[in-house]
Motif scaffolding. Structure first.
Motif, PDB file in Angstrom:
ATOM      1  N   GLU A   1      10.551  -4.208 -44.316  1.00 41.76           N
ATOM      2  CA  GLU A   1      10.304  -4.009 -45.749  1.00 41.76           C
ATOM      3  C   GLU A   1      10.755  -5.222 -46.560  1.00 41.76           C
ATOM      4  O   GLU A   1      10.065  -5.650 -47.498  1.00 41.76           O
ATOM      5  N   ALA A   2      11.910  -5.799 -46.202  1.00 43.95           N
ATOM      6  CA  ALA A   2      12.388  -6.987 -46.913  1.00 43.95           C
ATOM      7  C   ALA A   2      11.447  -8.168 -46.714  1.00 43.95           C
ATOM      8  O   ALA A   2      11.199  -8.947 -47.641  1.00 43.95           O
ATOM      9  N   GLU A   3      10.896  -8.323 -45.506  1.00 44.97           N
ATOM     10  CA  GLU A   3       9.959  -9.415 -45.253  1.00 44.97           C
ATOM     11  C   GLU A   3       8.666  -9.214 -46.049  1.00 44.97           C
ATOM     12  O   GLU A   3       8.089 -10.178 -46.550  1.00 44.97           O
ATOM     13  N   SER A   4       8.214  -7.977 -46.180  1.00 42.34           N
ATOM     14  CA  SER A   4       7.012  -7.719 -46.980  1.00 42.34           C
ATOM     15  C   SER A   4       7.237  -8.092 -48.442  1.00 42.34           C
ATOM     16  O   SER A   4       6.371  -8.694 -49.084  1.00 42.34           O
ATOM     17  N   GLU A   5       8.418  -7.765 -48.964  1.00 44.45           N
ATOM     18  CA  GLU A   5       8.744  -8.128 -50.342  1.00 44.45           C
ATOM     19  C   GLU A   5       8.827  -9.642 -50.500  1.00 44.45           C
ATOM     20  O   GLU A   5       8.397 -10.205 -51.499  1.00 44.45           O
ATOM     21  N   TYR A   6       9.363 -10.323 -49.486  1.00 46.73           N
ATOM     22  CA  TYR A   6       9.476 -11.784 -49.536  1.00 46.73           C
ATOM     23  C   TYR A   6       8.093 -12.438 -49.520  1.00 46.73           C
ATOM     24  O   TYR A   6       7.854 -13.430 -50.217  1.00 46.73           O
ATOM     25  N   VAL A   7       7.176 -11.881 -48.740  1.00 46.40           N
ATOM     26  CA  VAL A   7       5.803 -12.390 -48.732  1.00 46.40           C
ATOM     27  C   VAL A   7       5.191 -12.289 -50.127  1.00 46.40           C
ATOM     28  O   VAL A   7       4.518 -13.211 -50.602  1.00 46.40           O
ATOM     29  N   HIS A   8       5.430 -11.173 -50.809  1.00 49.62           N
ATOM     30  CA  HIS A   8       4.897 -11.007 -52.166  1.00 49.62           C
ATOM     31  C   HIS A   8       5.490 -12.041 -53.119  1.00 49.62           C
ATOM     32  O   HIS A   8       4.784 -12.604 -53.973  1.00 49.62           O
ATOM     33  N   GLN A   9       6.790 -12.320 -53.007  1.00 56.37           N
ATOM     34  CA  GLN A   9       7.426 -13.317 -53.874  1.00 56.37           C
ATOM     35  C   GLN A   9       6.832 -14.706 -53.646  1.00 56.37           C
ATOM     36  O   GLN A   9       6.580 -15.449 -54.599  1.00 56.37           O
ATOM     37  N   LEU A  10       6.587 -15.060 -52.387  1.00 54.17           N
ATOM     38  CA  LEU A  10       5.992 -16.364 -52.098  1.00 54.17           C
ATOM     39  C   LEU A  10       4.569 -16.443 -52.620  1.00 54.17           C
ATOM     40  O   LEU A  10       4.129 -17.487 -53.107  1.00 54.17           O
ATOM     41  N   TYR A  11       3.840 -15.353 -52.534  1.00 49.80           N
ATOM     42  CA  TYR A  11       2.468 -15.328 -53.046  1.00 49.80           C
ATOM     43  C   TYR A  11       2.460 -15.582 -54.554  1.00 49.80           C
ATOM     44  O   TYR A  11       1.639 -16.358 -55.065  1.00 49.80           O
ATOM     45  N   VAL A  12       3.397 -14.951 -55.275  1.00 45.83           N
ATOM     46  CA  VAL A  12       3.479 -15.142 -56.731  1.00 45.83           C
ATOM     47  C   VAL A  12       3.859 -16.586 -57.046  1.00 45.83           C
ATOM     48  O   VAL A  12       3.296 -17.214 -57.951  1.00 45.83           O
ATOM     49  N   LEU A  13       4.809 -17.163 -56.285  1.00 47.71           N
ATOM     50  CA  LEU A  13       5.256 -18.535 -56.545  1.00 47.71           C
ATOM     51  C   LEU A  13       4.113 -19.539 -56.345  1.00 47.71           C
ATOM     52  O   LEU A  13       3.903 -20.427 -57.177  1.00 47.71           O
TER      53      LEU A  13
ATOM     54  N   ALA B   1       2.562 -10.729 -63.099  1.00 48.63           N
ATOM     55  CA  ALA B   1       2.977 -10.759 -61.688  1.00 48.63           C
ATOM     56  C   ALA B   1       4.392 -11.291 -61.529  1.00 48.63           C
ATOM     57  O   ALA B   1       5.068 -10.977 -60.532  1.00 48.63           O
ATOM     58  N   CYS B   2       4.882 -12.097 -62.479  1.00 43.29           N
ATOM     59  CA  CYS B   2       6.239 -12.650 -62.383  1.00 43.29           C
ATOM     60  C   CYS B   2       7.310 -11.627 -62.757  1.00 43.29           C
ATOM     61  O   CYS B   2       8.490 -11.833 -62.442  1.00 43.29           O
ATOM     62  N   GLU B   3       6.928 -10.546 -63.447  1.00 49.58           N
ATOM     63  CA  GLU B   3       7.853  -9.478 -63.812  1.00 49.58           C
ATOM     64  C   GLU B   3       9.059 -10.005 -64.586  1.00 49.58           C
ATOM     65  O   GLU B   3      10.193  -9.587 -64.381  1.00 49.58           O
ATOM     66  N   GLY B   4       8.814 -10.993 -65.463  1.00 49.98           N
ATOM     67  CA  GLY B   4       9.875 -11.518 -66.310  1.00 49.98           C
ATOM     68  C   GLY B   4      10.830 -12.480 -65.630  1.00 49.98           C
ATOM     69  O   GLY B   4      11.825 -12.885 -66.228  1.00 49.98           O
ATOM     70  N   ARG B   5      10.542 -12.878 -64.394  1.00 51.06           N
ATOM     71  CA  ARG B   5      11.428 -13.805 -63.672  1.00 51.06           C
ATOM     72  C   ARG B   5      11.014 -15.248 -63.935  1.00 51.06           C
ATOM     73  O   ARG B   5       9.831 -15.548 -64.073  1.00 51.06           O
TER      74      ARG B   5
ATOM     75  N   LEU C   1      10.935 -19.526 -63.080  1.00 51.93           N
ATOM     76  CA  LEU C   1      10.579 -20.324 -61.902  1.00 51.93           C
ATOM     77  C   LEU C   1      11.798 -20.592 -61.026  1.00 51.93           C
ATOM     78  O   LEU C   1      11.699 -20.602 -59.797  1.00 51.93           O
ATOM     79  N   GLU C   2      12.989 -20.817 -61.663  1.00 56.40           N
ATOM     80  CA  GLU C   2      14.190 -21.080 -60.880  1.00 56.40           C
ATOM     81  C   GLU C   2      14.510 -19.915 -59.949  1.00 56.40           C
ATOM     82  O   GLU C   2      15.004 -20.106 -58.826  1.00 56.40           O
ATOM     83  N   THR C   3      14.229 -18.686 -60.393  1.00 55.75           N
ATOM     84  CA  THR C   3      14.502 -17.518 -59.561  1.00 55.75           C
ATOM     85  C   THR C   3      13.652 -17.542 -58.296  1.00 55.75           C
ATOM     86  O   THR C   3      14.153 -17.291 -57.188  1.00 55.75           O
ATOM     87  N   PHE C   4      12.362 -17.869 -58.435  1.00 56.93           N
ATOM     88  CA  PHE C   4      11.486 -17.912 -57.260  1.00 56.93           C
ATOM     89  C   PHE C   4      11.863 -19.059 -56.328  1.00 56.93           C
ATOM     90  O   PHE C   4      11.763 -18.930 -55.106  1.00 56.93           O
ATOM     91  N   LEU C   5      12.298 -20.207 -56.891  1.00 58.62           N
ATOM     92  CA  LEU C   5      12.681 -21.335 -56.046  1.00 58.62           C
ATOM     93  C   LEU C   5      13.945 -21.050 -55.247  1.00 58.62           C
ATOM     94  O   LEU C   5      14.193 -21.691 -54.227  1.00 58.62           O
ATOM     95  N   THR C   6      14.764 -20.098 -55.721  1.00 65.44           N
ATOM     96  CA  THR C   6      16.035 -19.806 -55.056  1.00 65.44           C
ATOM     97  C   THR C   6      15.886 -18.729 -53.986  1.00 65.44           C
ATOM     98  O   THR C   6      16.764 -18.581 -53.141  1.00 65.44           O
ATOM     99  N   TYR C   7      14.795 -17.976 -53.982  1.00 64.95           N
ATOM    100  CA  TYR C   7      14.644 -16.883 -53.016  1.00 64.95           C
ATOM    101  C   TYR C   7      14.817 -17.337 -51.562  1.00 64.95           C
ATOM    102  O   TYR C   7      15.515 -16.678 -50.788  1.00 64.95           O
ATOM    103  N   PRO C   8      14.186 -18.445 -51.110  1.00 64.17           N
ATOM    104  CA  PRO C   8      14.355 -18.834 -49.691  1.00 64.17           C
ATOM    105  C   PRO C   8      15.787 -19.172 -49.316  1.00 64.17           C
ATOM    106  O   PRO C   8      16.116 -19.174 -48.136  1.00 64.17           O
TER     107      PRO C   8
END
Length: 531
Positions: free
Chosen positions: A252-264, A366-370, A372-379
């Protein structure tokens, strides 16, 4: 940034021949010449990231070619001159126009048109996808999947070979049992008493046998039910349930991570690349490359693991880490340059046009108020999350389990990488801190350029006037001619101590005398007498 490419006539003719036969898109288009502003119909052929045009469909030699790497193609409205009332202008008004904007400085846009709207959309989409770098990235992803599938095939071959040997052993055992049954039947025939044909068995005996058979079946089922219930309540079964829950949470966590990368990628990376290729770019290609430095490789790395975990739920858990471990060098480079990328992004935000454009991207639902720095820090959290997951998984994995050694090996590799990255990040951050302090001092400070100089702390201190006290006054901080107390901004490093004064404008200046003190040659004396 796009590198230069050299073509000779032989290469161009060969690629033109391939474009005529195997081109992604071919057909007639009208091209506007830059010298006369007139439209001429040419036959175009697109092959990979090169666009050729010929005088006609049967022409052997191309009339010209364009490199499409890093370009941007977009639909444009009909020119204003086509709005007249004549029949010729009405026909031109029905044409569909689009423009190719090149990323090279000084190169004029390529203006094209066609009669069919669907054909124009197909040309625009084909030119959008004509990127050699995207093809290389897709090839790398497919190669990783191919290597993984080859490993699975080899594993299946080994399992099939083992199963074949087991079947051969079973056939041998069956033959042996058949020979034993034949021998037993012969023995039974010899031991059968010499009696004539007896009448059918007594009905009461049949009823007794049925009751006995029923009781034996009931006792077996009762015993089996007890065994199953005891196992369900056993610690081993509870451990296996927790282990499976950890694996499901990982998927489930990997599926959520895939979605975050898609948005980025779709909401930030691709739009910023297109904005950098516009006529008035709010950001340069160099800054885009710095912000997303090696992130695309890290995204592909973790995206591959995520997609594998999501699309193959029956895959052995250790196989996921077998895919991840060879690609850790990409992640190490990503972590090393993470702070630098965020600093480049902060500098770019000083540009009002870029800041306004970035806020438009961040306003995407799609960013849900987040940001760019937040998406760059996810990995950054992937490796620590994998280590925590492996610790939890090993806590619920028996020592004799087939996957335990592989899980322990993956955990040791990830922990070793985490320690190395922590040391490298600490050294890099120390160098950047020293450079930041050096830039705040007006006169500059050469000792801060030493990589072995480690920052400890900074703050404000009060420098008191020097008082003669035997031989101790010659080692005072700063000038010996200080007449009154003064506030100083001080910086402590492992080898030196810096003393600065702050001007009315807020700038720092090193003291002319005693501003840089070598701690190797200094002696610290604590004076307990406040007077």
């Amino acid at each position: 940034m796009q590198k230069s490419v050299r073509y000779n006539e032989g290469h161009a003719l060969y690629l033109a021949l391939l474009a005529r036969k195997e081109g992604t898109k071919r057909g007639y288009l009208s091209k506007k010449t830059a010298e006369t502003n007139r439209w001429h119909e040419k036959w175009f052929a697109l092959y990979q990231n090169v666009l050729f045009y010929f005088e006609g469909e049967q022409s052997a030699r191309p009339a010209g070619m364009y490199m499409l790497e890093g370009c941007n193609c977009e639909r444009v409205p009909a020119p204003k001159g086509c709005a007249a009332g004549s029949a010729k202008d009405a026909a031109l008004d029905k044409q569909h126009y689009f423009t190719v904007l090149f990323g090279h400085e000084g190169q004029k846009p390529l203006e094209l048109r066609c009669e069919d709207e669907v054909d124009g959309d197909e040309w625009v989409e084909a030119i959008h996808q004509a990127s050699y770098s995207d093809i290389l990235i897709e090839r790398e992803v497919l190669m990783q999947k191919y290597i993984h599938l080859v490993q699975i095939v080899e594993t299946e071959k080994i399992a099939a070979n083992q199963l074949r040997h087991q079947l051969e052993d079973q056939d041998t055992e069956i033959e042996r049992l058949k020979s034993e049954i034949i021998a037993l039947n012969k023995t039974k025939e010899r031991m059968r008493p010499y009696q004539g044909n007896q009448e059918d068995e007594d009905p009461d005996i049949k009823k007794i046998k049925k009751v006995q058979s029923f009781m034996r079946g009931w006792l077996c089922r009762r015993k089996w039910k007890t065994i199953v219930q005891d196992y369900i309540c056993s610690p081993h079964a509870e451990s296996m349930r927790k282990r499976n829950q950890i694996v499901f949470n990982m998927v489930e966590a990997e599926s959520e991570y895939v979605h975050q990368l898609y948005v980025l990628v779709n909401c930030f990376l691709r739009p910023l690349r297109m904005a950098a290729s516009s006529k008035k770019p709010p950001i340069s290609h160099d800054d885009v490359s710095s912000i997303f430095l090696n992130r695309y490789g890290a995204f592909v790395c973790f995206w591959g693991v995520s997609l594998t975990a999501s699309s193959h739920p029956t895959l052995v858990y250790t196989d996921l880490f077998d895919i991840l471990l060879p690609m850790l060098n990409i992640y190490q480079e990503f972590v090393r340059n993470h702070q630098y990328s965020l600093q480049v992004l902060a500098n770019c935000k000083q540009n009002r046009d870029f800041d306004k454009l970035l806020k438009q991207y961040e306003a995407n639902p799609a960013c849900e108020g987040r940001m760019l720095e937040t998406f760059l820090t996810y990995p950054m959290f992937q490796i620590p999350r994998y280590i925590i997951t492996l610790h939890e998984l090993l806590a619920h994995t028996p020592h004799e389990h087939v996957e335990r050694k592989s899980l322990e090996f993956a955990k040791s590799k990830l922990e070793e990488l985490s320690r190395v990255m922590h040391d490298e990040v600490s050294d890099t951050e120390n160098i950047r801190k020293n450079l930041a302090i050096e830039r705040t001092i007006v006169e500059g400070c050469d000792i801060l350029l030493d990589t072995s100089q480690t920052f400890i702390r900074q703050g404000s201190l009060i420098q008191v006037p020097s008082v003669e006290r035997g031989k101790l006054s010659k080692v005072r901080l700063g000038s010996l001619s200080l007449k009154k107390e003064g506030e100083r901004q001080c910086f402590l490093f492992t080898k030196h101590f810096l003393i600065c004064t702050r001007s009315s404008g807020g700038k720092l200046h090193l003291l002319k005398t005693g501003g840089v003190l070598s701690l190797i040659e200094c002696t610290l004396i604590e004076e307990t007498d406040a007077s």
